[in-house]
Design an enzyme around this catalytic site. Structure first.
Site, PDB file in Angstrom:
ATOM      1  N   ASN A 185      -0.491   0.384  -4.599  1.00  0.00           N
ATOM      2  CA  ASN A 185      -0.774  -0.833  -3.834  1.00  0.00           C
ATOM      3  C   ASN A 185      -1.275  -1.941  -4.759  1.00  0.00           C
ATOM      4  O   ASN A 185      -0.812  -3.085  -4.712  1.00  0.00           O
ATOM      5  CB  ASN A 185      -1.843  -0.571  -2.771  1.00  0.00           C
ATOM      6  N   ARG A 235      15.890  -3.115   3.389  1.00  0.00           N
ATOM      7  CA  ARG A 235      15.606  -2.039   2.431  1.00  0.00           C
ATOM      8  C   ARG A 235      16.270  -0.764   2.943  1.00  0.00           C
ATOM      9  O   ARG A 235      16.077  -0.387   4.096  1.00  0.00           O
ATOM     10  CB  ARG A 235      14.100  -1.779   2.311  1.00  0.00           C
ATOM     11  N   ARG A 269      11.930  -7.900  -2.047  1.00  0.00           N
ATOM     12  CA  ARG A 269      11.080  -7.701  -3.225  1.00  0.00           C
ATOM     13  C   ARG A 269      11.015  -6.246  -3.684  1.00  0.00           C
ATOM     14  O   ARG A 269      10.737  -5.341  -2.904  1.00  0.00           O
ATOM     15  CB  ARG A 269       9.665  -8.211  -2.924  1.00  0.00           C
ATOM     16  N   HIS A 305      15.017 -10.870   7.219  1.00  0.00           N
ATOM     17  CA  HIS A 305      14.116  -9.735   7.377  1.00  0.00           C
ATOM     18  C   HIS A 305      14.315  -9.058   8.735  1.00  0.00           C
ATOM     19  O   HIS A 305      13.662  -8.070   9.045  1.00  0.00           O
ATOM     20  CB  HIS A 305      12.671 -10.240   7.236  1.00  0.00           C
ATOM     21  N   HIS A 361       3.446   0.217  10.846  1.00  0.00           N
ATOM     22  CA  HIS A 361       4.384  -0.841  10.484  1.00  0.00           C
ATOM     23  C   HIS A 361       4.971  -1.567  11.692  1.00  0.00           C
ATOM     24  O   HIS A 361       5.596  -2.622  11.548  1.00  0.00           O
ATOM     25  CB  HIS A 361       5.512  -0.219   9.641  1.00  0.00           C
TER      26      HIS A 361
END
EC number: 2.7.4.1
Length: 724
Positions: free
Chosen positions: A50, A375, A405, A435, A592
């Protein structure tokens, strides 16, 4: 009565400092004796990964702002210089806490159960001979010492690599010479030692022990480990997307040479060697971190995985549920025709989402598949099925976000692969990251063209779906289908539809929608009517959203927030945030999912989204927010939220003083929402298996002739199984 200035900097917490508070909550999990021991080891490793990403991106951004002499201030009133100073101060404190946790808590605890991380001096003769052989047979041929003198300048040090800095001298004089040596990353850093026990040693300790073999006729005066973290933020200027792939690939090469943002060194490094590293790497003194233990704690995850025979020190397994109607033995489109389906991962299997794409790839009635990918895993079954669909003659359009990213390289690879398989690949809109999590399947049926849609809060990643909590919806709702079609037309073409029937899309749309709902809540509160706003997200940092929540709270609106990570809002400010409560859940799974619930006098409006309330999500990304309208599914989302809100085991509550405190559980039965959902899923699976056994026991099944037996290796059967 004086008008309240909701933008007063005293009402806001700095974003970066709030993130460090989140990482401290993760660190608390490593210190929590109620967690299984090897999971605590992993949590400590997670705090390092992290931190590394935080430094590569957020701290690097602050350094850039200082470099260009940005004279602005953040919502909390801090300049870039003040933020960087505060971040470094707090990060130094956190590093001390990390290594205190390692040295005083974790290592003694694992040693008690027979798991040892050894130094060379602790080895038995057999173990010593093993590492000696390992060095000469495996490591020696790969190691490359780099001299550092007038003819050979200080070598380039790659981001996030372990290196040794050496001070040495010739046998005949005492003049100091210098060299560096990279610890090769192609070998496992955690080396299992011979014997029945769980004994391990770190790779760098083996190299240090025999490093003199690389410098014959020299005396080693000092060897010290160090690591650099560089600015790894990708900076792609987009005039158009025609050569975006090429630009991203170019930037990936340049990124490797970004500025050094953090230098970690052994705590016992000499002043002379430390000074040399600081000078050669052009590092600020505040960015140097002296480490009392092994540098880079991410090895702890590998250590926990390498331990054998200690399943009792890990989380107990649970069984993820999959409705039979959504598995490979049933037509998934017929199931979705009947009603909508809601899945909460990882408690519900992600297999249903994979199955949706798999069946679409081979269904003769399917005309087209459209999908956004932000992703995906390194060996994604979804990519495989999209390719198969294209090869089967279906129109396949995939938006691959090549600017995701740290997944840029992976996504560039998959974009190329999809194109080779015959898919039409697009890269989104200029200046925006896509996204949103959307899949659209267009099918020709007897009644005409029908659209089937999957919308989710998380990525189409079959690996992270096992430990990220997300919610997805499968629906054949016509209005949602039209909206999703319009979104794909917007992404691949020029048109933006004048309105959407059901969905709200950022940029702009999600901000406007939530602002409108909060304005409506304010009107209800002013009229004395009951109103309750509940939201769950990863991060809350957008100033305008927080300002609107303060305005709603001042009007008397009850606002409950579950925010896992960054929260720039402050609670308990009289007249400003009296009615706002903030919870944060950090546990076995990474929370999430994004949930937005508006209760207007008993009428609940329930929405799910791919977006957090961060400026980047609301202004600079394509995101979707969608309703859950089927009554049983609406109730399920409400129940999910309520269970999480009542969690008193993994929840921390944001106090008025800015600290996060555990829930006072006195007189209350313990409730961990994640454990509750896992047990609930296991119970559903066991009931399903029990019912299946009953049905099979009441059936007489004729044996098939050998020529009619299904081929176990046929393409359809092989790919129809579970992706566990």
């Amino acid at each position: 009565m004086a008008k309240i200035d909701y933008e007063d900097p005293r009402y806001y917490t700095n974003r970066e400092l709030s993130w460090l508070d989140f990482n401290d909550r993760v660190l608390e999990e490593a210190r929590d004796k109620n967690n299984p021991l090897l999971e605590r080891v992993k949590f400590l490793g997670i705090t390092q990964s992290n931190m590394d990403e935080f430094v590569m991106v957020r701290v690097a951004s602050l350094a850039k702002l200082i470099e260009v002499k940005w004279d602005g201030k953040d919502a909390s009133g801090l300049s870039a210089e003040q933020q960087l100073k505060a971040v470094n101060d707090k990060a130094h404190e956190q590093l001390i806490k990390q290594y205190t946790t390692l040295n005083r808590i974790i290592l003694p605890a694992i040693k008690q159960v027979g798991i040892r991380l050894l130094k060379v001096t602790d080895l038995s003769e057999e173990q010593y001979q093993y590492i000696k052989g390992y060095f000469h047979d495996e490591l020696y041929p790969v190691l490359t010492p780099m001299a550092d003198d007038s003819s050979r300048p200080f070598p380039f040090i790659s981001n996030d690599t372990l290196n040794l800095s050496l001070r040495l001298s010739k046998k005949e004089n005492d003049k100091s010479l210098y060299a560096t040596l990279q610890i090769p990353s192609i070998f496992s850093r955690v080396v299992k030692l011979p014997g029945d026990d769980n004994d391990f040693i770190l790779l760098e300790d083996i190299v240090k022990q025999f490093v003199d073999q690389l410098f014959i006729n020299y005396d080693i005066q000092e060897v010290s480990t160090f690591r650099v973290i560089r600015d790894m933020d990708l900076d792609v200027a987009e005039e158009d997307t025609s050569d975006l792939l090429k630009k991203v690939q170019q930037q990936l090469k340049l990124r490797e040479h970004g500025q050094v943002i953090r230098l970690e060194v052994d705590s016992d490094i000499s002043k002379k060697l430390r000074k040399r590293l600081v000078r050669e790497l052009e590092t600020d003194e505040d960015s140097v971190y002296e480490v009392n233990g092994p540098i880079d704690l991410t090895f702890l995850g590998k250590l926990a995985s390498a331990v054998t025979g200690h399943d009792d020190l890990k989380y107990p397994p649970f069984k993820a549920y999959q409705a039979e109607a959504l598995n490979s033995d049933h037509n998934i489109f017929e199931a979705i025709q009947k009603h909508d389906w809601l899945m909460q991962h990882p408690y519900d299997k992600f297999d249903s989402v994979v199955e949706f794409i798999r069946q679409a790839s081979i269904d003769k009635a399917v005309l087209a598949i459209k999908m956004t990918l932000y992703r995906v895993s390194g060996n994604s079954p979804i990519i495989k099925y999209l390719g198969r669909a294209a090869q089967n003659g279906k129109q396949v359009t995939v938006l691959v976000e090549v600017k995701a990213r740290f997944d840029e390289e992976n996504n560039v690879h998959w974009a190329r692969q999809l194109e080779r398989m015959g898919c039409h690949v697009i890269y989104g809109l200029v200046g925006l990251k896509t996204h949103s999590k959307l899949s659209l399947v267009v099918r020709r049926e007897a009644s005409g063209i029908r659209r089937y849609v999957h919308l989710g809060t998380g990525n189409y990643n079959d690996v992270t779906a096992h430990f990220y909590t997300d919610i997805g919806l499968l629906t054949a709702n016509n209005d949602i289908g039209i909206d999703v079609t319009n979104i794909f037309n917007m992404l691949s073409g020029y048109s933006r539809p004048p309105y959407f029937h059901k969905l709200h899309i950022s940029p702009k749309g999600i901000r406007e929608f939530i602002t409108d709902r909060l304005d409506q809540a304010i009107e209800y509160a002013k009229a004395g009517r009951p109103v309750h706003v509940r939201m769950k997200m990863n991060s809350l940092s957008d100033k305008d959203m927080i300002t609107k929540m303060y305005e709603a709270s001042h009007a008397g609106v009850q606002i409950d927030l579950i925010v896992r990570g960054i929260c720039c809002l402050k609670t308990g400010i009289k007249g400003v945030s009296d009615t706002i409560q903030v919870h944060s859940i950090v546990g076995r799974f990474l929370e999430h999912s994004r949930i937005y619930i508006f209760d207007f006098d008993g009428e609940n409006q329930v929405y799910l989204s791919s977006a957090d309330l961060m400026t980047r999500n609301l202004n600079r990304r394509v995101e979707q927010l969608f309703p859950v309208e089927q009554s049983d599914l609406t109730q399920r989302v409400l129940d999910i939220y309520s269970t999480m809100w009542e969690d008193n085991v993994k929840t921390r509550v944001l106090d008025a003083d800015g600290t996060y405190k555990r829930v006072d559980r006195r007189g209350r039965a313990p409730l961990s929402s994640q454990d509750y959902f896992a047990k609930q899923a296991t119970k559903l699976v066991e009931e399903q298996q029990s019912e299946s056994r009953k049905q099979n026991s009441n059936q007489f099944q004729p044996m098939m002739s050998p020529e009619n037996q299904p081929d176990p290796l046929s393409d359809e059967d092989q790919d129809g199984g579970n992706e566990e």
